[in-house]
Design an enzyme around this catalytic site. Structure first.
Site, PDB file in Angstrom:
ATOM      1  N   TYR A   1     -11.283   3.302  -3.232  1.00 16.24           N
ATOM      2  CA  TYR A   1     -10.464   4.697  -2.841  1.00 16.24           C
ATOM      3  C   TYR A   1     -11.215   5.697  -2.417  1.00 16.24           C
ATOM      4  O   TYR A   1     -10.974   6.418  -1.435  1.00 16.24           O
ATOM      5  CB  TYR A   1      -9.918   5.107  -4.319  1.00 16.24           C
ATOM      6  CG  TYR A   1      -9.293   6.392  -4.265  1.00 16.24           C
ATOM      7  CD1 TYR A   1      -7.781   6.439  -3.941  1.00 16.24           C
ATOM      8  CD2 TYR A   1      -9.764   7.425  -4.704  1.00 16.24           C
ATOM      9  CE1 TYR A   1      -7.219   7.649  -3.861  1.00 16.24           C
ATOM     10  CE2 TYR A   1      -8.976   8.742  -4.800  1.00 16.24           C
ATOM     11  CZ  TYR A   1      -7.866   8.732  -4.517  1.00 16.24           C
ATOM     12  OH  TYR A   1      -7.204   9.879  -4.423  1.00 16.24           O
TER      13      TYR A   1
HETATM   14  N1  LIG Z   1      -3.499  13.972  -8.397  1.00 13.49           N
HETATM   15  C1  LIG Z   1      -4.600  14.196  -7.970  1.00 13.49           C
HETATM   16  O1  LIG Z   1      -5.467  14.279  -9.367  1.00 13.49           O
HETATM   17  C2  LIG Z   1      -5.207  13.702  -6.887  1.00 13.49           C
HETATM   18  C3  LIG Z   1      -6.523  14.017  -6.763  1.00 13.49           C
HETATM   19  C4  LIG Z   1      -7.048  13.796  -5.442  1.00 13.49           C
HETATM   20  C5  LIG Z   1      -6.366  13.393  -4.251  1.00 13.49           C
HETATM   21  N2  LIG Z   1      -5.037  13.057  -4.377  1.00 13.49           N
HETATM   22  C6  LIG Z   1      -4.214  12.351  -3.367  1.00 13.49           C
HETATM   23  O2  LIG Z   1      -3.076  13.189  -3.344  1.00 13.49           O
HETATM   24  C7  LIG Z   1      -2.110  12.401  -2.922  1.00 13.49           C
HETATM   25  C8  LIG Z   1      -0.758  12.310  -3.648  1.00 13.49           C
HETATM   26  O3  LIG Z   1      -1.299  11.949  -5.040  1.00 13.49           O
HETATM   27  P1  LIG Z   1      -0.367  11.842  -6.229  1.00 13.49           P
HETATM   28  O4  LIG Z   1      -1.462  12.121  -7.628  1.00 13.49           O
HETATM   29  O5  LIG Z   1       0.774  12.958  -6.135  1.00 13.49           O
HETATM   30  O6  LIG Z   1       0.036  10.402  -6.362  1.00 13.49           O
HETATM   31  P2  LIG Z   1       1.375   9.984  -6.985  1.00 13.49           P
HETATM   32  O7  LIG Z   1       1.161   8.560  -7.342  1.00 13.49           O
HETATM   33  O8  LIG Z   1       2.082  10.719  -8.215  1.00 13.49           O
HETATM   34  O9  LIG Z   1       2.679  10.013  -6.091  1.00 13.49           O
HETATM   35  C9  LIG Z   1       2.069   9.411  -4.708  1.00 13.49           C
HETATM   36  C10 LIG Z   1       3.508   8.901  -4.064  1.00 13.49           C
HETATM   37  O10 LIG Z   1       3.364   8.087  -2.911  1.00 13.49           O
HETATM   38  C11 LIG Z   1       4.033   6.889  -2.908  1.00 13.49           C
HETATM   39  N3  LIG Z   1       3.326   5.835  -2.278  1.00 13.49           N
HETATM   40  C12 LIG Z   1       2.536   5.084  -2.888  1.00 13.49           C
HETATM   41  N4  LIG Z   1       2.010   4.126  -2.217  1.00 13.49           N
HETATM   42  C13 LIG Z   1       3.146   4.034  -1.078  1.00 13.49           C
HETATM   43  C14 LIG Z   1       3.464   3.193  -0.118  1.00 13.49           C
HETATM   44  N5  LIG Z   1       2.740   2.108   0.133  1.00 13.49           N
HETATM   45  N6  LIG Z   1       4.584   3.373   0.602  1.00 13.49           N
HETATM   46  C15 LIG Z   1       5.433   4.395   0.338  1.00 13.49           C
HETATM   47  N7  LIG Z   1       5.104   5.253  -0.606  1.00 13.49           N
HETATM   48  C16 LIG Z   1       4.013   5.022  -1.378  1.00 13.49           C
HETATM   49  C17 LIG Z   1       4.229   6.700  -4.546  1.00 13.49           C
HETATM   50  O11 LIG Z   1       5.701   6.139  -4.667  1.00 13.49           O
HETATM   51  C18 LIG Z   1       4.509   7.995  -5.124  1.00 13.49           C
HETATM   52  O12 LIG Z   1       5.899   8.417  -4.979  1.00 13.49           O
HETATM   53  C19 LIG Z   1      -2.680  11.032  -2.519  1.00 13.49           C
HETATM   54  O13 LIG Z   1      -3.142  10.913  -1.508  1.00 13.49           O
HETATM   55  C20 LIG Z   1      -3.913  11.080  -3.562  1.00 13.49           C
HETATM   56  O14 LIG Z   1      -4.732  10.313  -3.115  1.00 13.49           O
HETATM   57  C21 LIG Z   1      -4.361  13.094  -5.970  1.00 13.49           C
END
Ligand SMILES: NC(=O)c1ccc[n+]([C@@H]2O[C@H](COP(=O)([O-])OP(=O)(O)OC[C@H]3O[C@@H](n4cnc5c(N)ncnc54)[C@H](O)[C@@H]3O)[C@@H](O)[C@H]2O)c1
Length: 268
Positions: free
Chosen positions: A173
């Protein structure tokens, strides 16, 4: 969207309105939950025509309904696994027929599951890159022609601060997320002449439903420990990321491109 009231602070600040966003076609990946759902809600509230891609059809449907009720502007969605690039492109084409030309793309979908080094197989490595990096490029490829034809566009790629901190337990990741920054710069250079801006947001720890559930299950102490490393003593919430995306999508940031914006409460 469930926010856990015992753990998270409310975002009291009213979101800014960006007149240049009104009526624009916006595509958001992973829009069914977490930061993605907040992105969908914020762009709907600006009066954009919003379409999102989501793996889980039930989650997508619930989110679209809830946001439609809340904002009076119901988003469109397609249930697609964006690890499959042909399916992703078909989903984007279907959404385009509903929202019109896509002028803003937010490459948000990702997944930060953990696995120790010893258990990482080549198949898992490839699958993690499909989930966290590859789709970002192919979504860009799909929307560039219509952005160029319309005279420009804005692309926002979701990165992460995890690799900057050398986070352990998810090297596939962190490696993919570090590449988001490089890809963003090269895309910005290549697409600049077509007036397409490409930026990235690198969030810190954002209390989404999934993050809260996991921390509660695995290590309760993370909530207070994380605030110790942040300068600002308040947990980030999805709207804190969505509001940065609004600014980067709006004409207010018209000469900002090739940058990564860290939104992490000041992790030092
Ligand atoms: N939450 C955090 O602390 C955090 C920190 C840094 C970066 N991010 C990044 O922010 C973005 C969103 O993260 P989040 O925390 O909201 O994640 P989350 O898991 O809460 O939501 C992600 C969404 O993407 C969808 N998804 C995942 N794989 C998929 C696929 N193969 N096809 C279609 N949809 C798919 C999931 O079903 C989900 O609805 C990501 O890129 C994550 O890496 C999040």
């Amino acid at each position: 969207m469930t926010i856990h009231p015992e753990l998270v602070e409310k975002v009291h600040v009213e979101a800014a309105k960006y007149p240049s966003l009104k009526g624009k076609g916006v595509l958001i990946t992973g829009g069914g939950s977490g930061i993605g759902a907040s992105l969908v809600e914020h762009f709907c509230a600006q009066g954009c025509r919003v379409g999102f891609i989501e793996l889980n059809a039930n989650v997508a449907d619930e989110t679209a309904e809830a946001i439609g009720k809340k904002t009076g502007n119901k988003p469109f969605y397609r249930a697609v696994d964006l690890r499959d690039i042909d399916a992703l492109k078909a989903g984007i084409a279907a959404l385009r027929s509903e929202i019109g030309p896509i002028r803003i793309l937010v490459n948000n979908a990702g997944n930060d599951d953990r696995r120790p080094i010893e258990e990482v197989t080549p198949e898992y490595w490839d699958e993690r890159f499909q989930t966290n990096l590859r789709h970002q490029f192919f979504a860009v490829q799909a929307v560039v022609p219509e952005m160029a034809e319309a005279g420009g566009g804005a692309i926002i790629n979701m990165g992460s601060i995890s690799w900057m901190r050398g986070a352990a337990g998810l090297i596939f990741y962190t490696t993919a997320k570090s590449a988001v920054m490089g890809m963003t710069k090269s895309l910005a250079r290549e697409l600049g002449e077509r007036n397409i801006r490409v930026n990235s947001i690198a969030p810190g720890w954002v209390l989404t439903e999934r993050q809260v559930e996991r921390a509660k299950r695995i290590y309760q102490g993370k909530f207070s420990e994380y605030l110790e490393v942040q300068c600002l003593k308040e947990h980030l919430l999805p709207p804190d990321i969505a509001r940065m995306a609004l600014f980067l999508a709006a004409d207010d940031s018209r000469l900002i491109t090739a940058q990564t914006f860290i939104v992490d409460g000041g992790v030092v």
